[in-house]
Design an enzyme around this catalytic site. Structure first.
Site, short mmCIF file in Angstrom:
data_model
loop_
_atom_site.label_atom_id
_atom_site.label_comp_id
_atom_site.label_asym_id
_atom_site.label_seq_id
_atom_site.Cartn_x
_atom_site.Cartn_y
_atom_site.Cartn_z
N HIS A 1 -29.06 -3.81 18.55
CA HIS A 1 -29.13 -2.35 18.32
C HIS A 1 -29.57 -2.04 16.89
O HIS A 1 -28.95 -2.50 15.93
CB HIS A 1 -27.74 -1.77 18.61
CG HIS A 1 -27.57 -0.32 18.31
ND1 HIS A 1 -27.46 0.65 19.31
CD2 HIS A 1 -27.44 0.35 17.15
CE1 HIS A 1 -27.27 1.83 18.75
NE2 HIS A 1 -27.26 1.68 17.44
N HIS B 1 -28.91 6.81 19.78
CA HIS B 1 -30.05 6.72 20.69
C HIS B 1 -30.58 8.11 21.07
O HIS B 1 -31.77 8.27 21.32
CB HIS B 1 -29.66 5.98 21.97
CG HIS B 1 -29.60 4.50 21.83
ND1 HIS B 1 -30.70 3.68 21.98
CD2 HIS B 1 -28.56 3.67 21.56
CE1 HIS B 1 -30.34 2.41 21.82
NE2 HIS B 1 -29.04 2.37 21.56
N GLU C 1 -23.31 -5.18 17.50
CA GLU C 1 -24.28 -5.51 18.55
C GLU C 1 -25.55 -6.07 17.92
O GLU C 1 -26.22 -5.37 17.16
CB GLU C 1 -24.62 -4.25 19.37
CG GLU C 1 -23.42 -3.74 20.16
CD GLU C 1 -23.62 -2.36 20.78
OE1 GLU C 1 -24.67 -1.72 20.55
OE2 GLU C 1 -22.71 -1.92 21.51
N ARG D 1 -32.17 7.85 24.46
CA ARG D 1 -31.16 8.01 25.52
C ARG D 1 -30.71 9.47 25.54
O ARG D 1 -30.14 9.96 24.56
CB ARG D 1 -29.96 7.11 25.20
CG ARG D 1 -28.82 7.15 26.23
CD ARG D 1 -27.62 6.33 25.74
NE ARG D 1 -27.96 4.97 25.40
CZ ARG D 1 -27.17 4.15 24.68
NH1 ARG D 1 -25.99 4.56 24.24
NH2 ARG D 1 -27.56 2.94 24.40
N ASP E 1 -32.66 -0.76 21.49
CA ASP E 1 -31.94 -1.99 21.85
C ASP E 1 -33.00 -2.98 22.32
O ASP E 1 -33.74 -2.68 23.29
CB ASP E 1 -30.97 -1.74 23.01
CG ASP E 1 -29.78 -0.87 22.63
OD1 ASP E 1 -29.49 -0.73 21.43
OD2 ASP E 1 -29.13 -0.34 23.55
C1 LIG Z 1 -24.20 0.75 24.87
C2 LIG Z 1 -25.00 -0.02 23.86
N1 LIG Z 1 -26.23 -0.45 24.42
C3 LIG Z 1 -25.25 0.85 22.64
O1 LIG Z 1 -26.33 1.33 22.44
N2 LIG Z 1 -24.19 1.06 21.84
C4 LIG Z 1 -24.26 1.97 20.74
C5 LIG Z 1 -23.08 1.87 19.84
C6 LIG Z 1 -24.43 3.39 21.25
O2 LIG Z 1 -23.90 3.72 22.32
O3 LIG Z 1 -25.05 4.17 20.53
ZN LIG Z 2 -28.07 0.61 21.27
#
Ligand SMILES: C[C@@H](N)C(=O)N[C@H](C)C(=O)O
Ligand SMILES: [Zn+2]
Length: 216
Positions: free
Chosen positions: A192, A124, A189, A79, A131
């Site tokens: 994750h 990420h 979560e 990400r 995820d």
């Molecule tokens: C937003 C969710 N999919 C996620 O990845 N949460 C973790 C904590 C993050 O944002 O790194």
């Molecule tokens: Zn995540």
């Protein structure tokens, strides 16, 4: 030749689908079906990118799951930092509650960050976090994990026991396979996981989610 800046250097990243054949992808932040309700900045293509090390480890998980008639389904992987910034800016926009009924009905937006559901600097972006869920190859359906991906609330905590035994067991099938293959879970979560021995523990990348960017 000019070298890319460290955060734009994707040389040790791979396109996950090339590395793990048969992996299913539903890249939510490329779509509008996510907690924001818009495509997220930096998601130029609906594909999952990961560091080669993380992809290799995930290949091990996929092989174990295939032997049980299950496939991996990925919602998010690498990400970009600009996507995380998008989340943070959305978080301070009090009036935008379009997706609240679906993803955080019982929480305020500020809680999402304070309680750890969304990070202001995300693992990420280091490229070795994913995820994901499991899909039953016989039915073509996702296993029932007791809550949907990115549902922010106690019910999504992996240790939450107010779900059925089958839902809890499904979470554990995913979690145990991920842990056996070198990934660490988090407390809030079930979907994750981060590669424990990640190659870039300190670097937060910002190149776009794009197979083309990786020369594909
Ligand atoms: C937003 C969710 N999919 C996620 O990845 N949460 C973790 C904590 C993050 O944002 O790194
Ligand atoms: Zn995540």
């Amino acid at each position: 030749m000019k070298q890319p800046s460290p955060t734009m250097d994707a040389s040790r990243f791979v396109v996950l689908a090339d590395f793990v054949p048969g992996i299913i992808q539903e890249i939510r932040y490329h779509s509008t079906y996510n907690f924001v309700g818009d495509r997220i900045d930096g998601y130029e293509e609906p594909c999952a990118l990961l560091t080669r090390d993380a992809a290799r480890a995930l290949k091990g998980v996929a092989a174990e799951m295939a032997a049980r008639g299950l496939r991996l389904k990925v919602f998010d992987a690498y990400r970009p930092a600009r996507a995380v910034k998008h989340f943070v800016l959305w978080g301070i926009e009090d009036l935008d509650l379009r997706m609240k009924p679906f993803f955080y009905p019982d929480l305020e937006k500020t809680d999402l960050f304070n309680l750890g559901y969304i990070a202001k600097q995300s693992a990420h972006s280091r490229g070795s976090t994913v995820d994901l869920t499991l899909l039953d190859m016989a039915t073509g359906k996702e296993l029932d994990m007791g809550s949907r991906f990115d549902f922010f609330g106690e019910i999504s905590h992996p240790s939450y026991h107010g779900i059925t035994d089958e839902q809890f067991d499904n979470r554990m099938v995913l979690r145990n396979a991920m842990v056996r293959n070198g990934f660490a879970p988090i407390d809030c979560e079930w979907w994750h996981f981060t590669l424990e021995d990640e190659p870039y523990p300190e670097t937060y990348f910002d190149f776009p989610v794009s197979a083309r960017y990786l020369g594909r």
